[in-house]
Design a protein around this motif. Structure first.
Motif, mmCIF file in Angstrom:
data_model
loop_
_atom_site.group_PDB
_atom_site.id
_atom_site.type_symbol
_atom_site.label_atom_id
_atom_site.label_comp_id
_atom_site.label_asym_id
_atom_site.label_seq_id
_atom_site.Cartn_x
_atom_site.Cartn_y
_atom_site.Cartn_z
ATOM 1 N N THR A 67 -8.845 -27.076 -3.494
ATOM 2 C CA THR A 67 -8.240 -27.742 -2.184
ATOM 3 C C THR A 67 -7.342 -26.335 -1.445
ATOM 4 N N THR A 68 -6.886 -25.658 -2.010
ATOM 5 C CA THR A 68 -6.124 -24.478 -1.547
ATOM 6 C C THR A 68 -7.078 -23.456 -1.003
ATOM 7 N N CYS A 69 -8.486 -23.526 -1.537
ATOM 8 C CA CYS A 69 -9.425 -22.362 -1.217
ATOM 9 C C CYS A 69 -9.889 -23.060 -0.143
ATOM 10 N N ARG A 70 -10.246 -24.224 0.054
ATOM 11 C CA ARG A 70 -11.189 -25.018 0.811
ATOM 12 C C ARG A 70 -11.036 -24.604 2.537
ATOM 13 N N PRO A 71 -9.665 -24.076 3.001
ATOM 14 C CA PRO A 71 -9.889 -23.532 4.279
ATOM 15 C C PRO A 71 -10.879 -22.292 4.725
ATOM 16 N N PHE A 72 -10.878 -21.496 3.645
ATOM 17 C CA PHE A 72 -11.893 -20.500 4.052
ATOM 18 C C PHE A 72 -13.293 -20.940 3.955
ATOM 19 N N LEU A 73 -13.578 -21.996 3.340
ATOM 20 C CA LEU A 73 -15.078 -22.576 3.259
ATOM 21 C C LEU A 73 -15.179 -23.205 4.434
ATOM 22 N N VAL A 74 -14.195 -24.050 5.081
ATOM 23 C CA VAL A 74 -14.377 -24.580 6.241
ATOM 24 C C VAL A 74 -14.567 -23.445 7.283
ATOM 25 N N SER A 75 -13.978 -22.336 7.558
ATOM 26 C CA SER A 75 -13.862 -21.234 8.382
ATOM 27 C C SER A 75 -15.261 -20.668 8.133
ATOM 28 N N ARG A 76 -15.580 -20.712 6.958
ATOM 29 C CA ARG A 76 -16.973 -19.840 6.830
ATOM 30 C C ARG A 76 -17.952 -20.732 7.652
ATOM 31 N N LEU A 77 -18.076 -21.893 7.151
ATOM 32 C CA LEU A 77 -19.139 -22.773 7.749
ATOM 33 C C LEU A 77 -19.040 -22.756 9.316
ATOM 34 N N ASN A 78 -17.858 -22.856 9.953
ATOM 35 C CA ASN A 78 -17.703 -22.890 11.394
ATOM 36 C C ASN A 78 -18.132 -21.625 12.103
ATOM 37 N N SER A 79 -18.166 -20.488 11.279
ATOM 38 C CA SER A 79 -18.491 -19.070 11.798
ATOM 39 C C SER A 79 -19.862 -18.945 11.756
ATOM 40 N N LEU A 80 -20.769 -19.964 11.593
ATOM 41 C CA LEU A 80 -22.192 -19.545 11.476
ATOM 42 C C LEU A 80 -22.929 -20.541 12.689
ATOM 43 N N PRO A 81 -23.264 -20.088 13.807
ATOM 44 C CA PRO A 81 -23.724 -20.900 14.901
ATOM 45 C C PRO A 81 -25.206 -21.454 14.610
ATOM 46 N N ALA A 82 -25.939 -20.620 13.878
ATOM 47 C CA ALA A 82 -27.169 -20.924 13.597
ATOM 48 C C ALA A 82 -27.603 -21.988 12.392
ATOM 49 N N LEU A 83 -26.578 -22.055 11.822
ATOM 50 C CA LEU A 83 -26.567 -22.770 10.310
ATOM 51 C C LEU A 83 -27.627 -24.160 10.433
ATOM 52 N N LYS A 84 -28.389 -24.311 9.496
ATOM 53 C CA LYS A 84 -29.187 -25.533 9.403
ATOM 54 C C LYS A 84 -29.223 -26.104 8.101
ATOM 55 N N VAL A 85 -29.040 -25.471 7.004
ATOM 56 C CA VAL A 85 -29.300 -26.039 5.942
ATOM 57 C C VAL A 85 -28.040 -25.358 5.026
ATOM 58 N N ILE A 86 -27.240 -26.361 4.185
ATOM 59 C CA ILE A 86 -26.415 -26.166 3.194
ATOM 60 C C ILE A 86 -26.957 -26.146 1.679
ATOM 61 N N MET A 87 -26.891 -25.185 0.892
ATOM 62 C CA MET A 87 -27.520 -25.682 -0.247
ATOM 63 C C MET A 87 -26.291 -25.628 -1.482
ATOM 64 N N CYS A 88 -26.098 -26.730 -2.155
ATOM 65 C CA CYS A 88 -24.889 -26.931 -3.030
ATOM 66 C C CYS A 88 -25.283 -26.743 -4.449
ATOM 67 N N LEU A 89 -24.814 -25.562 -5.243
ATOM 68 C CA LEU A 89 -25.164 -25.350 -6.669
ATOM 69 C C LEU A 89 -24.234 -26.188 -7.293
ATOM 70 N N GLY A 90 -24.789 -27.302 -7.886
ATOM 71 C CA GLY A 90 -23.907 -28.230 -8.683
ATOM 72 C C GLY A 90 -23.075 -29.270 -8.111
ATOM 73 N N ARG A 91 -22.561 -30.306 -8.791
ATOM 74 C CA ARG A 91 -22.040 -31.304 -8.178
ATOM 75 C C ARG A 91 -20.503 -30.931 -7.926
ATOM 76 N N ILE A 92 -19.850 -30.144 -8.498
ATOM 77 C CA ILE A 92 -18.480 -29.731 -7.837
ATOM 78 C C ILE A 92 -18.765 -28.929 -6.364
ATOM 79 N N SER A 93 -19.681 -27.972 -6.458
ATOM 80 C CA SER A 93 -19.897 -27.580 -5.036
ATOM 81 C C SER A 93 -20.130 -28.406 -3.816
ATOM 82 N N HIS A 94 -20.991 -29.520 -4.346
ATOM 83 C CA HIS A 94 -21.417 -30.623 -3.705
ATOM 84 C C HIS A 94 -20.168 -31.311 -3.159
ATOM 85 N N ASP A 95 -19.235 -31.623 -3.978
ATOM 86 C CA ASP A 95 -18.168 -32.373 -3.534
ATOM 87 C C ASP A 95 -17.150 -31.606 -2.668
#
Length: 225
Positions: free
Chosen positions: A130-158
């Motif tokens: 939870t503490t690290c999640r804002p960095f993931l949010v920001s990283r996803l927001n930084s990618l204007p052409a992003l089309k696919v997110i691949m999640c490795l494992g259930r915890i990554s998915h969640d």
């Protein structure tokens, strides 16, 4: 994917936010001062964020993998399988030699982790995620052409669903499951895979063929979106 605190996509290498992870990082630094021993940055293509159409989200760095080398999935078995598969499917170029200076580059792809610092026993706590999640949010927001997110494992998915502002019950994890999502109104897909760990491959939970199948799905969705 609101980021009200204006958090950057990458934490500082000496990020102080999770005390347990900081202590473990310092233990590793004392034992192995020549290792990276920091919050591991995302690995993207030389063209920069604007070129990223696929992002692969792992859980956390491995102690003798990315924590040692400073590049996601570099130096451990999971990286051997991941990069070999990416090379076969055109998402990487060059030769993977398990070193950050091996000259390997990514093509249209980026690799990151839900938790950027190595956790003891490879198990971050829910609070650390939870503490690290804002960095993931920001990283996803930084990618204007992003089309696919691949999640490795259930915890990554969640954790990715939480970063997207979605309920974890909204999409069910399953190997090679393809989920339609929206990224700021743009059509996209979230595609799951069992983690490419040595344990999963040794037990037969994940085979090279099964992992290949996920990348076939990724390529198909990139063409369709």
């Amino acid at each position: 994917m609101a980021n009200p605190e204006n958090i950057p996509p990458e934490p500082a290498p000496d990020c102080p936010l999770c005390p347990r992870l900081v202590d473990y990082r310092r233990e590793n630094e004392a034992a192995h001062p020549d290792w990276f021993n920091g919050a591991v940055p995302s690995f993207g293509p030389p063209e920069g964020d604007k070129a990223v159409e696929l992002i692969i989200v792992g859980l956390a760095p491995g102690v003798q993998g990315a924590n040692k080398t400073g590049r996601p999935f570099t130096g451990d078995y999971a990286g051997d399988l991941l990069y070999a598969t990416m090379l076969r499917h055109g998402f990487a170029k060059g030769t993977y030699d398990a070193r950050p200076d091996d000259g390997l580059t990514l093509h249209r792809a980026m690799i990151t982790n839900a938790v950027r610092c190595v956790p003891p026993q490879n198990k971050p706590t829910g609070g650390e995620a939870t503490t690290c999640r804002p960095f993931l949010v920001s990283r996803l927001n930084s990618l204007p052409a992003l089309k696919v997110i691949m999640c490795l494992g259930r915890i990554s998915h969640d954790n990715t669903l939480s970063a997207l502002g979605m309920k974890r019950s909204a999409l069910t994890f399953g190997h090679n499951a393809v989920h339609d999502i929206s990224l700021d109104g743009r059509p996209a897909a979230l595609i799951d895979s069992y983690h490419c760990s040595r344990y999963n491959t040794n037990t037969g939970r994940l085979t090279e063929e099964m992992f290949d199948d996920v990348f076939v799905s990724i390529r198909e969705r990139l063409k369709a979106i």
